[in-house]
Scaffold this active site. Structure first.
Site, PDB file in Angstrom:
ATOM      1  N   ARG A 122      -4.216   1.942  -5.569  1.00  0.00           N
ATOM      2  CA  ARG A 122      -5.093   3.112  -5.560  1.00  0.00           C
ATOM      3  C   ARG A 122      -5.027   3.827  -6.904  1.00  0.00           C
ATOM      4  O   ARG A 122      -4.470   4.916  -7.033  1.00  0.00           O
ATOM      5  CB  ARG A 122      -4.728   4.030  -4.409  1.00  0.00           C
ATOM      6  CG  ARG A 122      -5.102   3.423  -3.069  1.00  0.00           C
ATOM      7  CD  ARG A 122      -5.155   4.437  -1.963  1.00  0.00           C
ATOM      8  NE  ARG A 122      -6.255   4.149  -1.070  1.00  0.00           N
ATOM      9  CZ  ARG A 122      -6.561   4.901  -0.009  1.00  0.00           C
ATOM     10  NH1 ARG A 122      -5.863   5.969   0.254  1.00  0.00           N
ATOM     11  NH2 ARG A 122      -7.578   4.580   0.758  1.00  0.00           N
ATOM     12  N   GLN A 127     -10.959   1.671  -7.994  1.00  0.00           N
ATOM     13  CA  GLN A 127     -11.712   2.301  -6.912  1.00  0.00           C
ATOM     14  C   GLN A 127     -12.887   1.445  -6.449  1.00  0.00           C
ATOM     15  O   GLN A 127     -13.219   1.419  -5.266  1.00  0.00           O
ATOM     16  CB  GLN A 127     -12.213   3.671  -7.367  1.00  0.00           C
ATOM     17  CG  GLN A 127     -11.111   4.714  -7.455  1.00  0.00           C
ATOM     18  CD  GLN A 127     -11.633   6.068  -7.885  1.00  0.00           C
ATOM     19  OE1 GLN A 127     -12.781   6.197  -8.291  1.00  0.00           O
ATOM     20  NE2 GLN A 127     -10.793   7.076  -7.812  1.00  0.00           N
ATOM     21  N   ASP A 130     -11.710  -0.883  -3.769  1.00  0.00           N
ATOM     22  CA  ASP A 130     -10.931  -0.290  -2.685  1.00  0.00           C
ATOM     23  C   ASP A 130     -11.660  -0.460  -1.353  1.00  0.00           C
ATOM     24  O   ASP A 130     -12.411   0.415  -0.900  1.00  0.00           O
ATOM     25  CB  ASP A 130     -10.686   1.190  -2.984  1.00  0.00           C
ATOM     26  CG  ASP A 130      -9.685   1.819  -2.029  1.00  0.00           C
ATOM     27  OD1 ASP A 130      -9.288   1.142  -1.050  1.00  0.00           O
ATOM     28  OD2 ASP A 130      -9.291   2.973  -2.259  1.00  0.00           O
ATOM     29  N   SER A 133     -10.966   2.153   1.495  1.00  0.00           N
ATOM     30  CA  SER A 133     -11.755   3.382   1.425  1.00  0.00           C
ATOM     31  C   SER A 133     -13.196   3.137   1.865  1.00  0.00           C
ATOM     32  O   SER A 133     -13.791   3.966   2.551  1.00  0.00           O
ATOM     33  CB  SER A 133     -11.729   3.937  -0.003  1.00  0.00           C
ATOM     34  OG  SER A 133     -10.436   4.389  -0.341  1.00  0.00           O
ATOM     35  N   TYR A 231      -1.552   8.789   0.266  1.00  0.00           N
ATOM     36  CA  TYR A 231      -1.519   9.046   1.700  1.00  0.00           C
ATOM     37  C   TYR A 231      -0.583  10.213   1.992  1.00  0.00           C
ATOM     38  O   TYR A 231       0.304  10.537   1.209  1.00  0.00           O
ATOM     39  CB  TYR A 231      -1.021   7.811   2.467  1.00  0.00           C
ATOM     40  CG  TYR A 231      -1.961   6.639   2.389  1.00  0.00           C
ATOM     41  CD1 TYR A 231      -3.104   6.586   3.172  1.00  0.00           C
ATOM     42  CD2 TYR A 231      -1.711   5.567   1.528  1.00  0.00           C
ATOM     43  CE1 TYR A 231      -3.976   5.504   3.103  1.00  0.00           C
ATOM     44  CE2 TYR A 231      -2.573   4.484   1.455  1.00  0.00           C
ATOM     45  CZ  TYR A 231      -3.701   4.461   2.249  1.00  0.00           C
ATOM     46  OH  TYR A 231      -4.550   3.394   2.175  1.00  0.00           O
TER      47      TYR A 231
END
Length: 524
Positions: A122, A127, A130, A133, A231
């Site tokens: 992450r 991104q 990802d 996500s 997280y």
């Protein structure tokens, strides 16, 4: 390289790892693609659409596994699928390496490389790959839609001829990607939305989306979220009790609960207890996105929808992204395509499995006959965490007053010193310079001083809104320069032209930056 996609074997899975559009993008990298017939049908992509995009459509999965150099999937492979892999072949899919040690060992024995999409680090550069996500975004949106499907009232409040309808009250637990997606959907539907997260730094994100952050009067000293890859970190028992007490207080008034609290490779924490369910009004709905790992509500039954004795509906589906298969497939295939872009740096159709690359190394769980899970920490931190500062000592009223007086005296002394120095410099210059020069020089000095104080004191995050002010200043510069262009002195004319050019660039750039910033908040 040949990129292959078989039909998903997992019962009920409708997503597909390759779409016609992603196949066209892969062709630009020098790759060709093949897909099992019917693999994209459940997601709305026909064999004819794949064929039109230049994808070879084959009759069965065996052909895909035998011919493809890279196999792209959604769900983790079965033992029979891994058994079909060969040395040098690469698999890109979700894999759950923490819970699939036997499959990793089997892939290692086969000599195959496995890239687990949930292991993508992450960091900012990753991104676009990802997939967690991407899928969480869909799950959060779909959770609210599913709640609305089971809720017997409007989300938004209404005043009609038949009476007044109050707005629904929605509580979103957890403000990760799924939580923020749920908040955005609930608020856009007109619900009064509350949200809770153990990370106080997400409060501004929640409030910026129109929801109310649920604050706890408790100072938690748990692990920083940066250390857990973004997280939420596990909370202390004291914090948990305070949290549950707040939820019990809210339970009788909440119509819909969207529970999203889950840390990868851990059991879901119990946050909505049976006694809270009993406090809720009949017709209320709980959507538990953590159902696959035990659920945030222990009454949740994975993959089922139940109704409690007091009329509360609890939705425990574990396939929310698959319920929006077309959108989920589009986003996931884009994640796969970006991963293959990094694996094909020269765009020549040749895979370069660079284990020195943070993203590729982090996502690789087996490679060249070795198990490479767990990966080392990435060289770039997942989240730039600000250094923690010690809490300042609490001062008494007398100490605060004494400190204020001392600070005022120090500031006054500094200001007087600067004024004296400035006055001396002005006096020295005035003794030799002509009066007309001094008049302009004093205005110039005051403009520099005021401009410095105004601009430099603004936080960096707020500099963009100042574009309007800088445009105005640049406009004044242009007007002044135009007045001097007619001067008979060539040096003055040259400086005026340079001033007009630079100020024009500032104005045009300011408008472009401001327009780009505003576009970020506009709905397409």
């Amino acid at each position: 390289m040949l990129i292959g996609t078989p039909k998903e074997q997992f019962e009920g899975e409708r997503r597909v790892a390759l779409t016609p559009d992603s196949a066209k993008a892969l062709a630009k990298l020098g790759h060709s693609a093949l897909i099992e017939s019917g693999a994209g049908a459940a997601a709305g992509f026909s064999d004819a659409a794949y064929a039109e995009a230049g994808v070879e459509v084959v009759k069965n999965a065996g052909v895909v596994w035998s011919k493809a150099d890279v196999v792209a999937k959604v769900r983790p492979p079965s033992e029979s699928e891994v058994a079909q892999m060969r040395s040098g072949q690469t698999l890109i899919s979700f894999f759950n390496p923490a819970g699939n040690a036997d499959l990793m060992e089997q892939a290692k024995e086969q000599g195959a490389s496995v890239i687990a999409m949930e292991m993508v680090p992450r960091i900012s550069r990753a991104q676009k790959m990802d997939a967690l996500s991407s899928m969480a975004n869909i799950a959060g949106y779909r959770a609210v839609i599913e709640a609305g499907n089971n809720f017997g009232r409007f989300f938004t409040g209404q005043v009609t001829a038949a009476g007044k309808v109050p707005p629904a009250k929605v509580l979103v637990i957890g403000a990760g990607v799924a939580g923020l997606a749920a908040i955005g959907t609930a608020t856009s539907l007109g619900a009064i939305t509350y949200a809770f997260d153990v990370r106080p730094e997400v409060a501004e994100q929640i409030e910026s989306m129109g929801a109310e952050f649920v604050f706890l009067d408790f100072e938690e000293s748990s692990q920083d979220s940066a250390a857990t890859g973004g997280y939420a970190a596990p909370s202390s028992p004291e914090f948990r009790e305070k949290q549950l007490a707040k939820f019990r207080e809210m339970a009788p008034e909440i119509d819909i609960v969207i529970a999203t609290a889950l840390i990868p490779n851990r059991e879901a924490p119990e946050l909505w207890t049976p006694d809270m369910v009993a406090m809720m009004k009949p017709g209320s709905v709980i959507v538990d996105l953590a159902a696959e790992k035990g659920g945030n509500c222990k009454l949740t039954v994975p993959d089922e929808k139940i109704v409690t004795d007091n009329g509360v509906t609890i939705v425990g589906y574990t396939d929310f992204p698959s319920r929006m298969a077309a959108q989920a497939s589009t986003l996931y295939s884009t994640n796969i395509r970006h991963m293959l872009t990094d694996l094909t740096p020269d765009k020549d159709g040749k895979i370069n499995h660079n284990m020195e690359d943070d993203v590729i190394r982090g996502a690789t769980v087996t490679h060249q006959g070795e198990i490479t899970y767990p990966p080392p920490p990435p060289k770039v931190a997942a989240i730039a965490a600000a250094p923690k500062k010690d809490k300042p000592k609490e001062l008494t009223a007398e100490e605060k007053k004494a400190k204020e007086v001392a600070d005022f005296k120090a500031a006054t002394k500094s200001q007087v010193g600067l004024l004296v120095i400035g006055g001396v410099i002005m006096a020295i210059i005035g003794a030799f310079a002509p009066a007309s020069f001094m008049q302009h020089f004093i205005v110039f000095a005051l403009a520099c001083f005021i401009g410095f104080q105004v601009i430099w004191g603004v936080a960096h995050s707020l500099h963009t809104p100042l574009m309007a002010i800088t445009n105005a200043i640049s406009g004044i510069v242009i007007v002044g320069a135009l007045l001097q262009i007619g001067s008979g002195n060539m040096l003055v004319v040259l400086l005026s032209l340079v001033s007009v050019l630079i100020a024009s660039i500032n104005i045009v750039g300011g408008f472009l930056v401001t327009r780009r910033m505003l576009a970020m908040f506009q709905k397409s």
